[in-house]
Motif scaffolding. Structure first.
Motif, mmCIF file in Angstrom:
data_model
loop_
_atom_site.group_PDB
_atom_site.id
_atom_site.type_symbol
_atom_site.label_atom_id
_atom_site.label_comp_id
_atom_site.label_asym_id
_atom_site.label_seq_id
_atom_site.Cartn_x
_atom_site.Cartn_y
_atom_site.Cartn_z
ATOM 1 N N ALA A 57 0.812 -1.221 0.000
ATOM 2 C CA ALA A 57 0.000 0.000 0.000
ATOM 3 C C ALA A 57 0.844 1.269 0.000
ATOM 4 O O ALA A 57 0.311 2.371 -0.129
ATOM 5 N N GLN A 66 -2.997 9.515 6.209
ATOM 6 C CA GLN A 66 -2.583 9.155 4.847
ATOM 7 C C GLN A 66 -2.251 7.666 4.762
ATOM 8 O O GLN A 66 -2.587 6.997 3.777
ATOM 9 N N SER A 106 -5.478 5.693 4.816
ATOM 10 C CA SER A 106 -6.181 5.899 3.545
ATOM 11 C C SER A 106 -5.562 5.071 2.434
ATOM 12 O O SER A 106 -6.272 4.508 1.590
ATOM 13 N N ALA A 107 -4.220 4.975 2.431
ATOM 14 C CA ALA A 107 -3.531 4.185 1.413
ATOM 15 C C ALA A 107 -3.865 2.705 1.547
ATOM 16 O O ALA A 107 -4.061 2.001 0.547
ATOM 17 N N ALA A 155 -6.644 1.440 2.885
ATOM 18 C CA ALA A 155 -8.046 1.252 2.475
ATOM 19 C C ALA A 155 -8.196 1.330 0.965
ATOM 20 O O ALA A 155 -8.939 0.542 0.359
ATOM 21 N N GLU A 156 -7.499 2.277 0.354
ATOM 22 C CA GLU A 156 -7.602 2.430 -1.105
ATOM 23 C C GLU A 156 -7.077 1.194 -1.818
ATOM 24 O O GLU A 156 -7.648 0.740 -2.825
ATOM 25 N N ALA A 157 -5.989 0.638 -1.309
ATOM 26 C CA ALA A 157 -5.402 -0.557 -1.918
ATOM 27 C C ALA A 157 -6.166 -1.826 -1.524
ATOM 28 O O ALA A 157 -5.933 -2.889 -2.119
ATOM 29 N N GLU A 158 -7.063 -1.697 -0.551
ATOM 30 C CA GLU A 158 -7.752 -2.854 0.029
ATOM 31 C C GLU A 158 -6.746 -3.940 0.409
ATOM 32 O O GLU A 158 -6.951 -5.137 0.189
ATOM 33 N N TRP A 218 -9.193 5.616 12.169
ATOM 34 C CA TRP A 218 -9.963 5.395 10.938
ATOM 35 C C TRP A 218 -11.019 6.482 10.777
ATOM 36 O O TRP A 218 -11.222 7.032 9.689
ATOM 37 N N ILE A 278 -12.794 7.160 7.161
ATOM 38 C CA ILE A 278 -12.927 5.819 6.588
ATOM 39 C C ILE A 278 -13.689 4.924 7.553
ATOM 40 O O ILE A 278 -13.415 4.909 8.767
#
Length: 263
Positions: free
Chosen positions: A105, A115, A118-119, A121-124, A144, A149
């Motif tokens: 991530a 940040q 968030s990275a 979560a975005e990358a799952e 979170w 998020i």
């Protein structure tokens, strides 16, 4: 003979039950400092090491004489609810985010913990959460939330386990995980895990000692618990905490007198 038996019974009763966190127990801190307190006071401390939320529940039931936990908001709420009369800062360390060494991530490039999360979560990317209402879990959920998020889905695993088992699971599944630094330093089964993010002020981790209300639970050993509480805040207790190291690293930093020192 009667006096002798009475003295023996009194000696046997000179212990308190302390509800505390898995991080203080698993890091080895109690193994280092409790003998020093017992040598000074003659009081044995029997530790029940659980998540902070569970420690509060034990104390609410009147099954612990004292509390040492790390959720300042929860501790202040515990006092407001009438279960305790006093809390005091004892020591601090910090939380860190651990993950696979190849950092899929890319959180190693993040400037803030928001940040970093968030990275992930975005990358799952797989994330192992304690999910046990511990102080660490409560702090993780607040972070979170601060990042905007709501974690969920297949990538977010709520384990319902202590910090050590959660790190073991994260190691086995190459997942990210938030840990208190003390447990991470003492943790040996790292496999491919590395410390990837640290240093954000939001990761500050304060521990507090709490005196339970005599009115709410008059049966508890309040006098003995007060001696433990006072020792933790004393120069001797604070020095014992500062002297504790694992692998050459100091894991807890005493700050009982920080407020008065700043005045």
């Amino acid at each position: 003979m009667g006096l002798s038996l009475g003295a023996s019974a009194q000696d046997d009763d000179r212990y308190i039950t302390l509800a505390s966190t898995t991080s203080t127990q698993n890091s080895g801190l109690f193994d280092a400092i409790l003998p020093q307190f017992t040598d000074t006071s003659g009081i044995e401390v029997r530790v029940v090491a659980v998540g902070t939320g569970q420690a509060f529940e034990i104390a609410r039931r009147g099954d612990a004489d004292s509390l040492l936990v790390h959720d300042t908001e929860g501790e202040e709420r515990f006092i407001a609810e009438g279960y305790a009369t006093e809390r005091a800062d004892v020591m601090y360390n910090d939380f860190v985010i651990i993950g696979p060494g190849d950092d899929p991530a890319g959180i190693g490039d993040a400037d803030t913990v928001e940040q970093a999360l968030s990275a992930i979560a975005e990358a799952e990317a797989p994330f192992a959460s304690r999910g046990d209402d511990s102080g660490t879990n409560r702090a993780e959920l607040r972070l979170w939330d601060a990042a905007g998020i709501t974690p969920g889905g297949d990538w977010y695993r709520e384990l319902g386990s202590g910090m050590g088992p959660t790190l073991n699971t994260a190691a086995g599944m190459d997942a990210y995980v938030m840990s208190d630094r003390a447990t991470w330093v003492a943790f040996d089964n790292r496999q491919d895990l590395d410390l990837l993010f640290e240093g954000d002020e939001a990761l500050f981790n304060q521990y507090g000692s709490i005196l339970i209300s005599k009115e709410r639970h008059p049966h508890l050993k309040h006098d003995l618990a007060a001696q433990w509480h006072d020792w933790l805040l004393s120069e001797a207790g604070q020095a014992a905490i500062a002297d504790f190291e694992v692998k050459g690293q100091q894991l807890f930093f005493p700050n009982a007198h920080a407020a008065s020192d700043d005045e």
